[in-house]
Design a protein around this motif. Structure first.
Motif, short mmCIF file in Angstrom:
data_model
loop_
_atom_site.label_atom_id
_atom_site.label_comp_id
_atom_site.label_asym_id
_atom_site.label_seq_id
_atom_site.Cartn_x
_atom_site.Cartn_y
_atom_site.Cartn_z
N PHE A 121 7.43 33.03 -4.12
CA PHE A 121 7.04 31.75 -3.52
C PHE A 121 7.57 30.56 -4.33
O PHE A 121 8.07 29.59 -3.75
N LEU A 122 7.48 30.62 -5.67
CA LEU A 122 7.77 29.46 -6.49
C LEU A 122 9.23 29.33 -6.89
O LEU A 122 9.76 28.20 -6.96
N LEU A 123 9.91 30.45 -7.18
CA LEU A 123 11.27 30.36 -7.70
C LEU A 123 12.23 29.63 -6.74
O LEU A 123 13.01 28.77 -7.20
N PRO A 124 12.24 29.92 -5.43
CA PRO A 124 13.12 29.15 -4.54
C PRO A 124 12.82 27.66 -4.56
O PRO A 124 13.74 26.83 -4.49
N GLN A 125 11.53 27.29 -4.68
CA GLN A 125 11.18 25.87 -4.71
C GLN A 125 11.65 25.21 -6.01
O GLN A 125 12.12 24.06 -6.00
N PRO A 155 19.28 23.90 -0.62
CA PRO A 155 18.18 24.77 -0.18
C PRO A 155 18.61 26.20 0.13
O PRO A 155 17.91 27.15 -0.26
N ALA A 156 19.73 26.39 0.83
CA ALA A 156 20.15 27.75 1.19
C ALA A 156 20.48 28.56 -0.05
O ALA A 156 20.07 29.72 -0.20
N GLN A 157 21.22 27.95 -0.97
CA GLN A 157 21.60 28.65 -2.20
C GLN A 157 20.37 28.91 -3.07
O GLN A 157 20.25 29.97 -3.70
N ALA A 158 19.45 27.95 -3.10
CA ALA A 158 18.22 28.12 -3.88
C ALA A 158 17.38 29.27 -3.33
O ALA A 158 16.78 30.04 -4.09
N GLY A 159 17.35 29.40 -2.00
CA GLY A 159 16.60 30.49 -1.39
C GLY A 159 17.17 31.85 -1.74
O GLY A 159 16.44 32.77 -2.08
N LEU A 160 18.51 31.96 -1.67
CA LEU A 160 19.16 33.24 -2.00
C LEU A 160 18.98 33.60 -3.48
O LEU A 160 18.60 34.72 -3.82
#
Length: 306
Positions: free
Chosen positions: A259-263, A271-276
């Motif tokens: 939950f926290l690491l992508p944010q 956002p897309a790269q952060a999600g991956l």
């Protein structure tokens, strides 16, 4: 991040931890008493889920399905111990791994032959449907809270069983010196069968409870088995207390990490790269935690005989 969302994610982690505890408690009990590496433990998780789904579909009662999951997994575990596992106690751990891996394939193909390749579904019982209001205005599913409560009850029950009963005394003695309790007249073969059936019943019960949250399908136990091994390594092999603490730690770390690491990474990356990247790092996080703990305490947080 709001308070309600933080509480919701913590509860999700706690619920995952409780389910891992039900798996890991049986696994660590079997290894601690019998010295057996049982890769087929995830298959017993699957057996419990399919038994619950089948009986619930036939009778319309989720509660009868839960009873069936305990009975089916315990019976399957006892049969496995009597027919296969009993021949492996004096063998090398590699032989145990190969034999129990073969059981995974047998259970998977046998289940596919009986039920087909399509998943089954369990409905949450009416008594546990709905949601509970959390501080901050969010709502949390009542069934997930019930899973946490059931896991706490099982942990208390296992503690009382191990520490306050004659069977528990024999289990503790079997962990410490199995040759000695055999010399004192305890039927070690029967004790092993009981322990294996108990561990199997816990795995089957976990599968039945989770079956109402996801589909019941062939192979559903293998991903959970990997996490269960992580739990018992972190907590200390053979320790029920360690299994509980390790399971909660793994559940909370895994849930909050995803939950926290992508944010957090979204502050620096698109956002897309952060999600991956966040998802990839989150999947590694519990193994990093395990490595750090083992570097400090090589036998895990709690040792069975410490």
């Amino acid at each position: 991040m709001t308070i309600a969302l933080a509480i919701e994610q913590l509860l999700n982690g706690l619920q995952l931890g409780v389910m891992l505890f039900l798996m890991a408690a049986g696994l660590t009990l079997i290894f601690g008493v019998m010295g057996l590496i049982n890769l087929a433990h995830g298959s017993l998780y699957m057996v419990g889920a399919f038994a619950c789904a089948t009986i619930a579909a036939w009778t319309g009662s989720f509660w009868l399905g839960l009873v069936a999951s305990l009975a089916a997994a315990a019976a399957a575990g006892a049969i496995i111990e009597l027919t296969v596992i009993r021949r492996l106690y004096d063998r090398d751990h590699l032989d145990q791994v190969l034999a129990t891996f073969a059981l995974i394939l047998i259970f998977s193909e046998g289940t596919r032959w009986i039920f087909g390749s399509f998943p089954l579904y369990l409905d949450i019982p009416p008594l546990l449907q709905g949601a509970v209001a959390l501080p901050g205005g969010a709502e949390y599913p009542l069934y997930r809270l019930a899973i946490i409560a059931v896991g706490a009850a099982v942990a208390i029950g296992l503690y009382l069983l191990i520490s306050k009963t004659r069977l528990g005394m024999r289990i503790r003695a079997g962990e410490s010196d199995r040759e000695m309790i055999g010399a004192l007249g305890v039927d070690i073969r029967t004790l092993y069968t009981i322990v294996f059936a108990l561990g199997s019943a816990l795995a089957g019960f976990a599968g039945a409870m989770v079956g109402a949250l996801q589909s019941v399908q062939v192979g559903m136990g293998e991903p959970v088995l990997i996490l269960a091994f992580v739990v018992i390594v972190i907590g200390g092999i053979g320790s029920i207390k360690g299994a509980l603490i390790g399971a909660i730690l793994v559940g909370v770390v895994d849930t909050l990490g995803r939950f926290l690491l992508p944010q957090i990474l979204a502050i620096l990356l698109p956002p897309a790269q952060a999600g991956l990247m966040g998802g990839a790092l989150a999947s590694m996080l519990i193994y990093i935690v395990m490595a750090v703990i083992l570097a400090v305490k090589p036998r895990g947080l709690f040792t069975a005989h410490g």
